[in-house]
Write a protein that holds these residues in place. Structure first.
Motif, PDB file in Angstrom:
ATOM      1  N   PRO A  66       0.800  -1.231   0.000  1.00  0.00           N
ATOM      2  CA  PRO A  66       0.000   0.000   0.000  1.00  0.00           C
ATOM      3  C   PRO A  66       0.832   1.279   0.000  1.00  0.00           C
ATOM      4  N   TYR A  67       0.299   2.288  -0.676  1.00  0.00           N
ATOM      5  CA  TYR A  67       0.957   3.598  -0.800  1.00  0.00           C
ATOM      6  C   TYR A  67       1.334   4.170   0.552  1.00  0.00           C
ATOM      7  N   GLU A  68       0.419   4.064   1.519  1.00  0.00           N
ATOM      8  CA  GLU A  68       0.659   4.676   2.824  1.00  0.00           C
ATOM      9  C   GLU A  68       1.675   3.915   3.673  1.00  0.00           C
ATOM     10  N   ASN A  69       2.014   2.688   3.248  1.00  0.00           N
ATOM     11  CA  ASN A  69       2.887   1.847   4.066  1.00  0.00           C
ATOM     12  C   ASN A  69       4.317   1.758   3.555  1.00  0.00           C
ATOM     13  N   ASP A  70       4.585   2.269   2.357  1.00  0.00           N
ATOM     14  CA  ASP A  70       5.885   1.989   1.758  1.00  0.00           C
ATOM     15  C   ASP A  70       6.381   3.166   0.928  1.00  0.00           C
ATOM     16  N   GLU A  71       7.591   3.608   1.212  1.00  0.00           N
ATOM     17  CA  GLU A  71       8.188   4.752   0.530  1.00  0.00           C
ATOM     18  C   GLU A  71       8.454   4.461  -0.937  1.00  0.00           C
ATOM     19  N   LEU A  75       7.099   6.616  -4.143  1.00  0.00           N
ATOM     20  CA  LEU A  75       8.003   7.177  -5.155  1.00  0.00           C
ATOM     21  C   LEU A  75       7.525   6.782  -6.553  1.00  0.00           C
ATOM     22  N   ILE A  76       7.170   5.506  -6.727  1.00  0.00           N
ATOM     23  CA  ILE A  76       6.727   5.027  -8.042  1.00  0.00           C
ATOM     24  C   ILE A  76       5.461   5.747  -8.482  1.00  0.00           C
ATOM     25  N   HIS A 255      15.383  -1.367   1.936  1.00  0.00           N
ATOM     26  CA  HIS A 255      16.266  -0.204   1.932  1.00  0.00           C
ATOM     27  C   HIS A 255      16.773   0.113   3.331  1.00  0.00           C
ATOM     28  N   LYS A 256      15.920  -0.036   4.327  1.00  0.00           N
ATOM     29  CA  LYS A 256      16.379   0.173   5.705  1.00  0.00           C
ATOM     30  C   LYS A 256      17.484  -0.815   6.047  1.00  0.00           C
ATOM     31  N   GLY A 257      17.333  -2.055   5.562  1.00  0.00           N
ATOM     32  CA  GLY A 257      18.378  -3.049   5.777  1.00  0.00           C
ATOM     33  C   GLY A 257      19.673  -2.681   5.079  1.00  0.00           C
ATOM     34  N   PHE A 258      19.564  -1.999   3.946  1.00  0.00           N
ATOM     35  CA  PHE A 258      20.746  -1.514   3.227  1.00  0.00           C
ATOM     36  C   PHE A 258      21.324  -0.244   3.854  1.00  0.00           C
ATOM     37  N   GLY A 259      20.595   0.344   4.791  1.00  0.00           N
ATOM     38  CA  GLY A 259      21.049   1.590   5.409  1.00  0.00           C
ATOM     39  C   GLY A 259      20.828   2.806   4.540  1.00  0.00           C
ATOM     40  N   ILE A 260      19.741   2.782   3.740  1.00  0.00           N
ATOM     41  CA  ILE A 260      19.451   3.912   2.851  1.00  0.00           C
ATOM     42  C   ILE A 260      17.964   4.230   2.892  1.00  0.00           C
ATOM     43  N   ASP A 261      17.602   5.383   2.367  1.00  0.00           N
ATOM     44  CA  ASP A 261      16.209   5.738   2.100  1.00  0.00           C
ATOM     45  C   ASP A 261      16.194   6.772   0.977  1.00  0.00           C
ATOM     46  N   LYS A 262      15.004   7.173   0.580  1.00  0.00           N
ATOM     47  CA  LYS A 262      14.887   8.125  -0.520  1.00  0.00           C
ATOM     48  C   LYS A 262      15.615   9.428  -0.214  1.00  0.00           C
ATOM     49  N   TYR A 312      13.504  -0.705 -10.297  1.00  0.00           N
ATOM     50  CA  TYR A 312      13.706   0.170 -11.449  1.00  0.00           C
ATOM     51  C   TYR A 312      12.852   1.421 -11.336  1.00  0.00           C
ATOM     52  N   GLY A 313      11.729   1.310 -10.637  1.00  0.00           N
ATOM     53  CA  GLY A 313      10.946   2.498 -10.337  1.00  0.00           C
ATOM     54  C   GLY A 313      11.713   3.460  -9.446  1.00  0.00           C
ATOM     55  N   VAL A 314      12.495   2.906  -8.518  1.00  0.00           N
ATOM     56  CA  VAL A 314      13.377   3.731  -7.684  1.00  0.00           C
ATOM     57  C   VAL A 314      14.471   4.356  -8.537  1.00  0.00           C
TER      58      VAL A 314
END
Length: 453
Positions: A66-71, A75-76, A255-262, A312-314
């Motif tokens: 869901p849109y409200e649950n995931d950055e 973004l997409i 992404h949090k596991g990778f240590g990144i965000d938008k 790829y959307g990211v």
């Protein structure tokens, strides 16, 4: 939204769009591992039949997370051109497939409609395509990008010179890089994966690469594939940075596991444009691969192909210079056989290109997969026929630091000659200057790294 289909006297009912997308996937070990895969070939066919008849608006109105649950979802969706989407929202997935494969559809047509497609729509149509369909569709799209030089022009095939070293020994890195250059490898980038990820080691390797590039006036770009936060520190210190690298995934939790965000990627992109050494405008390098979300248990019940499309959307949000797919890198828990990795390479190349990205492929495999050199060479030739912008180049095809198998400097030279492809124009002129290439083919000096001593 109809989530049922019938084959002979058997009716299949799917719990959700997410379930349907997963069951329509070609067989992959990662989907089976987390209980998402179709249980039988008949169920897989039933899922494809059901998916083919869904309208694009059904997919748009039911994002897999869901849109409200995931950055990543936000973004997409925020990047979608709603005017284009509204004009094609009534199409079925089958009609989208027919449009893409139609003889009248050209690159500009496909890149135009892609701006109105969510990543899940692109994943859905990929699931309805055969391997030949994917190659045919990929071949229609060629996306060029410019950092210091331009890759992805028609008739060209570029390579990343990936001369890693198990202890980050500078002499070893530079010797292997010269070896790759002598085979015509390095027009995409001179790129090293560091063993030790800190700004001091980053600077040590980067300055050695920059020194090599400047000493021999090599028209290319350099990068060290440290974590994006390390590269941001380097930019702040004034260290020369051409390309900013980061692995990306298809969910916010991954992404949090990778240590990144938008926000971090946005800041890094802005810093690269303002503080980086490259001409630009394309200054980001992303790596992706089916199964990364499964490997860190951040898949949220979504299949690997759909999640890969979301990466790829990211990537397209940041207008990158390179996007490299490494689906065979994780291992048998996500992709087990050579057939699975070849299919993944073609799916990913298609999905990335339809997102408008400058896509490369690493048709790689680990040593504990049921895959071999033949699988890798077949995957390489198919991806090259499909118009990949670039491949990797590794001495002997065996990465002595990352311990996996990928395309060698020799493979790179061979695939160019097989398909009559050339290096990036600036790089080809440089190769001709050194007597390494003539009329698009290696000379007798090709492979002789001693010319750089």
């Amino acid at each position: 939204m109809n989530l049922r289909s019938q084959i002979k006297d058997q009716i299949f009912t799917f719990k959700s769009l997410r379930d349907l997308l997963a069951k329509a996937n070609e067989e992959k070990s990662g989907d089976a591992l987390v209980g998402l895969a179709a249980e039988t070939a008949t169920e897989r066919v039933a899922a494809k039949l059901c998916l083919a008849n869904l309208q694009l608006k059904d997919i748009y109105e039911n994002p897999v997370i869901p849109y409200e649950n995931d950055e990543v979802t936000r973004l997409i969706y925020d990047d979608i051109n709603t005017t284009i989407y509204n004009s094609i929202s009534h199409w079925t997935v089958s009609e989208l497939r027919e449009y893409i494969l139609g003889s009248k559809s050209r690159q500009n047509d496909l890149l135009h409609i892609s701006r109105g497609l969510t990543s899940e729509m692109i994943a859905a149509v990929a699931k309805l395509m055969s391997s030949m369909d994917l190659v045919y569709a990929c071949k229609k799209i060629k996306v060029a990008a410019h950092c210091n030089t331009t890759i992805g022009l028609p008739g060209t095939l570029s390579f990343r010179n990936q001369s890693n070293h198990p202890t980050d020994n500078i002499d070893g890195i530079i010797a292997a890089t010269k070896d790759g250059l002598s085979f015509g490898c390095g027009d995409a980038v001179l790129g090293i994966n560091p063993v030790e990820d800190n700004v001091e080691n980053y600077e040590r390797i980067m300055r050695a690469l920059i020194d090599l590039k400047e000493r021999y006036e090599i028209p290319t770009q350099c990068t060290v594939l440290a974590h994006v936060s390390t590269q941001m520190q380097a930019l702040k210190k004034g260290i020369p940075v051409d390309l900013v690298f980061q692995s990306v995934a298809g969910t916010e939790s991954a992404h949090k596991g990778f240590g990144i965000d938008k926000a971090m990627l946005t800041e890094a992109h802005e810093m690269a444009l303002k503080l980086g050494a490259a001409t630009g405008p394309n200054v980001m390098y992303f790596e992706t691969g089916q199964g990364s979300e499964v490997s860190v248990d951040c898949h949220h019940g979504v299949d690997m192909v759909t999640l890969e499309a979301r990466t790829y959307g990211v990537a397209r949000h940041f207008n990158p210079f390179m996007v490299n797919n490494v689906s065979g890198f994780i291992g048998p828990e996500t992709i087990f056989t050579g057939k699975e990795v070849i299919r993944a390479d073609l799916e990913d190349l298609f999905m990335g290109k339809l997102h408008g990205l400058p896509m490369g492929i690493a048709p790689c495999h680990t040593n504990h997969m049921k895959a071999d050199r033949d699988d890798q060479e077949i995957g390489t030739m198919l991806a090259a026929m499909a118009g990949a912008n670039f491949f990797m180049g590794i001495g002997g095809g065996d990465d002595c630091m990352l311990s996996y198998q990928d395309t060698s400097f020799h493979d790179d030279a061979s695939i160019r000659e097989i398909l009559g492809l050339r290096p990036a124009p600036e790089f080809e002129k440089w190769l001709e200057k050194w007597g390494i290439m003539e009329d698009g083919k290696l000379t007798d000096r090709g492979g002789d790294a001693s010319i750089f001593d």
